[in-house]
Motif scaffolding. Structure first.
Motif, PDB file in Angstrom:
ATOM      1  N   UNK A  39      54.318  41.368  43.353  1.00  4.79           N
ATOM      2  CA  UNK A  39      53.584  41.986  42.246  1.00  4.79           C
ATOM      3  C   UNK A  39      52.616  41.002  41.594  1.00  4.79           C
ATOM      4  N   UNK A  40      53.002  39.727  41.583  1.00  2.00           N
ATOM      5  CA  UNK A  40      52.140  38.704  40.988  1.00  2.00           C
ATOM      6  C   UNK A  40      50.817  38.617  41.744  1.00  2.00           C
ATOM      7  N   UNK A  41      50.882  38.584  43.073  1.00  2.53           N
ATOM      8  CA  UNK A  41      49.655  38.531  43.871  1.00  2.53           C
ATOM      9  C   UNK A  41      48.802  39.770  43.688  1.00  2.53           C
ATOM     10  N   UNK A  67      44.592  33.204  46.279  1.00  4.30           N
ATOM     11  CA  UNK A  67      45.228  32.068  46.971  1.00  4.30           C
ATOM     12  C   UNK A  67      45.351  30.853  46.060  1.00  4.30           C
ATOM     13  N   UNK A  68      44.261  30.491  45.403  1.00  2.53           N
ATOM     14  CA  UNK A  68      44.289  29.289  44.570  1.00  2.53           C
ATOM     15  C   UNK A  68      45.247  29.439  43.382  1.00  2.53           C
ATOM     16  N   UNK A 143      50.278  38.144  50.245  1.00  3.99           N
ATOM     17  CA  UNK A 143      50.442  39.422  50.944  1.00  3.99           C
ATOM     18  C   UNK A 143      50.412  40.591  49.953  1.00  3.99           C
ATOM     19  N   UNK A 144      50.972  40.376  48.761  1.00  2.00           N
ATOM     20  CA  UNK A 144      50.917  41.417  47.731  1.00  2.00           C
ATOM     21  C   UNK A 144      49.480  41.729  47.340  1.00  2.00           C
ATOM     22  N   UNK A 145      48.644  40.668  47.259  1.00  2.00           N
ATOM     23  CA  UNK A 145      47.221  40.886  46.992  1.00  2.00           C
ATOM     24  C   UNK A 145      46.560  41.678  48.106  1.00  2.00           C
ATOM     25  N   UNK A 146      46.929  41.363  49.345  1.00  2.00           N
ATOM     26  CA  UNK A 146      46.367  42.083  50.496  1.00  2.00           C
ATOM     27  C   UNK A 146      46.732  43.571  50.445  1.00  2.00           C
ATOM     28  N   UNK A 147      48.001  43.845  50.133  1.00  2.00           N
ATOM     29  CA  UNK A 147      48.454  45.243  50.100  1.00  2.00           C
ATOM     30  C   UNK A 147      47.718  46.047  49.034  1.00  2.00           C
ATOM     31  N   UNK A 159      37.004  41.038  53.624  1.00  2.00           N
ATOM     32  CA  UNK A 159      36.507  40.115  52.589  1.00  2.00           C
ATOM     33  C   UNK A 159      37.660  39.365  51.947  1.00  2.00           C
ATOM     34  N   UNK A 160      38.795  40.064  51.756  1.00  2.00           N
ATOM     35  CA  UNK A 160      39.982  39.400  51.183  1.00  2.00           C
ATOM     36  C   UNK A 160      40.474  38.296  52.131  1.00  2.00           C
ATOM     37  N   UNK A 161      40.570  38.607  53.425  1.00  2.00           N
ATOM     38  CA  UNK A 161      40.996  37.603  54.410  1.00  2.00           C
ATOM     39  C   UNK A 161      40.043  36.408  54.426  1.00  2.00           C
ATOM     40  N   UNK A 162      38.754  36.697  54.343  1.00  2.00           N
ATOM     41  CA  UNK A 162      37.763  35.617  54.340  1.00  2.00           C
ATOM     42  C   UNK A 162      37.967  34.696  53.130  1.00  2.00           C
ATOM     43  N   UNK A 163      38.260  35.296  51.960  1.00  2.00           N
ATOM     44  CA  UNK A 163      38.508  34.506  50.752  1.00  2.00           C
ATOM     45  C   UNK A 163      39.770  33.667  50.867  1.00  2.00           C
ATOM     46  N   UNK A 164      40.796  34.191  51.529  1.00  2.00           N
ATOM     47  CA  UNK A 164      42.042  33.444  51.707  1.00  2.00           C
ATOM     48  C   UNK A 164      41.806  32.175  52.529  1.00  2.00           C
ATOM     49  N   UNK A 165      40.938  32.257  53.510  1.00  2.00           N
ATOM     50  CA  UNK A 165      40.672  31.105  54.391  1.00  2.00           C
ATOM     51  C   UNK A 165      39.587  30.181  53.848  1.00  2.00           C
TER      52      UNK A 165
END
Length: 232
Positions: A39-41, A67-68, A143-147, A159-165
Motif C-alpha cells: 500500500x505504501x508503494x 523507487x527512490x 510492485x504495489x506502485x506498479x499494480x 513509463x513506470x518501468x522506465x522510471x524504476x530503472x
C-alpha cells in the motif's frame, strides 16, 4: 550492556534461541510488513502523479520517485518504526514479565548470565532477519506502485518501468541496509533494557513496554538523521 555482549556460556543454546527469535521477531512480522509495503508503494505512485502538473515533466518520474522514496526512506525507516512498536514492545513485555515473576532472579542464582541469555539472541536475530524484511518491503512497495499504475492507468506501465530503472545507484540499497542494521540494534537493545530493569508488578510491565517503544522510536528518528547526514 557488557553483560549482554559477554561470551555465551553455551553456544548451542544461544544459537537455538537465536533461531527461535528469528521466527518470532522476523518471520511472524512478514505479514504486516508485506501489506503495509504494498500500500505504501501504491500511495507514493498516486501522490507523485497527482503532484505532476506540468506536461513537460515525464511520466517516468512516478516510477523514479516511488523507487527512490521506497529505498531511501520508506522501507528502512517507516518499517523500522512499525517494527519498533511491535518488536520493542513485545521484548520489553516478555522480559519485564520474567522480571516481576522473579524468573530472572532464578537464572542469576543458577549462575546464568541472564542479560546475555535473554537479550543477545534477540539482538542477533534482528540483525540477521531485518535486512531480509526490508529487501522484501522494497520489492513489494515498488510492485504495489506498479499494480496501482496498471489498475488506474494514471501512466503507462512502460513509463513506470522506465522510471524504476532510471539512474539507479546500488549504493542507495547499501545505505538502506546500513540503516536497517542500526535500527534493528536499537529496537532490540532498548526494548530489552526497559524490560530487564522492570520492577514491581503487571502495571510496571505495561509501563516498561510503552517506554521501550517510545524510546526506540525516538532513537530511530535521531539516528536516521545522523546516518543520512553521514552517508548521503
Amino acid at each position: 550492556m557488557g553483560e549482554v555482549f559477554g561470551k555465551p556460556e553455551r553456544f548451542r543454546i544461544y544459537l537455538r534461541r537465536t533461531l527461535e527469535e528469528i521466527d518470532l521477531l522476523g518471520v511472524k512480522s512478514l505479514g504486516i510488513v508485506s501489506v503495509l509495503s504494498g500500500f505504501m508503494g501504491a500511495v507514493i505512485a498516486l501522490q507523485t502523479k497527482s503532484n505532476i502538473t506540468s506536461p513537460l515533466i515525464p511520466d517516468n518520474l512516478v516510477g523514479f520517485a516511488t523507487r527512490q522514496s521506497t529505498i531511501l526512506e520508506f522501507s528502512p525507516t517507516i518499517i523500522a518504526l512499525i517494527l519498533a512498536g511491535k518488536v520493542a514492545g513485545t521484548i520489553a513485555a516478555e522480559i519485564g514479565t520474567m522480571r516481576v515473576k522473579e524468573q530472572i532472579d532464578a537464572l542469576d542464582i543458577m549462575g546464568v548470565n541472564s542479560a546475555g541469555y535473554l537479550i543477545l539472541p534477540k539482538v542477533a536475530a534482528a540483525l540477521l532477519i531485518f535486512p531480509f524484511l526490508i529487501i522484501i518491503s522494497m520489492f513489494l512497495s515498488v510492485f504495489g506502485g506498479y499494480l496501482i499504475v496498471a489498475a488506474t492507468g494514471i501512466i503507462s506501465t512502460a513509463a513506470y518501468d522506465e522510471g524504476i530503472r532510471l539512474d539507479f545507484d546500488p549504493f542507495t540499497v547499501t545505505y538502506a541496509l546500513i540503516k536497517t542494521e542500526v535500527f534493528a540494534f536499537i529496537i532490540t537493545t532498548v526494548g530489552g533494557y526497559h524490560g530487564y530493569i522492570t520492577r514491581g508488578g503487571t502495571r510496571e510491565v505495561g509501563i516498561s513496554s510503552t517506554t521501550g517503544v517510545v524510546w526506540s522510536i525516538v532513537a530511530i528518528i535521531i539516528s536516521n538523521f545522523v546516518l543520512t547526514k553521514l552517508l548521503l
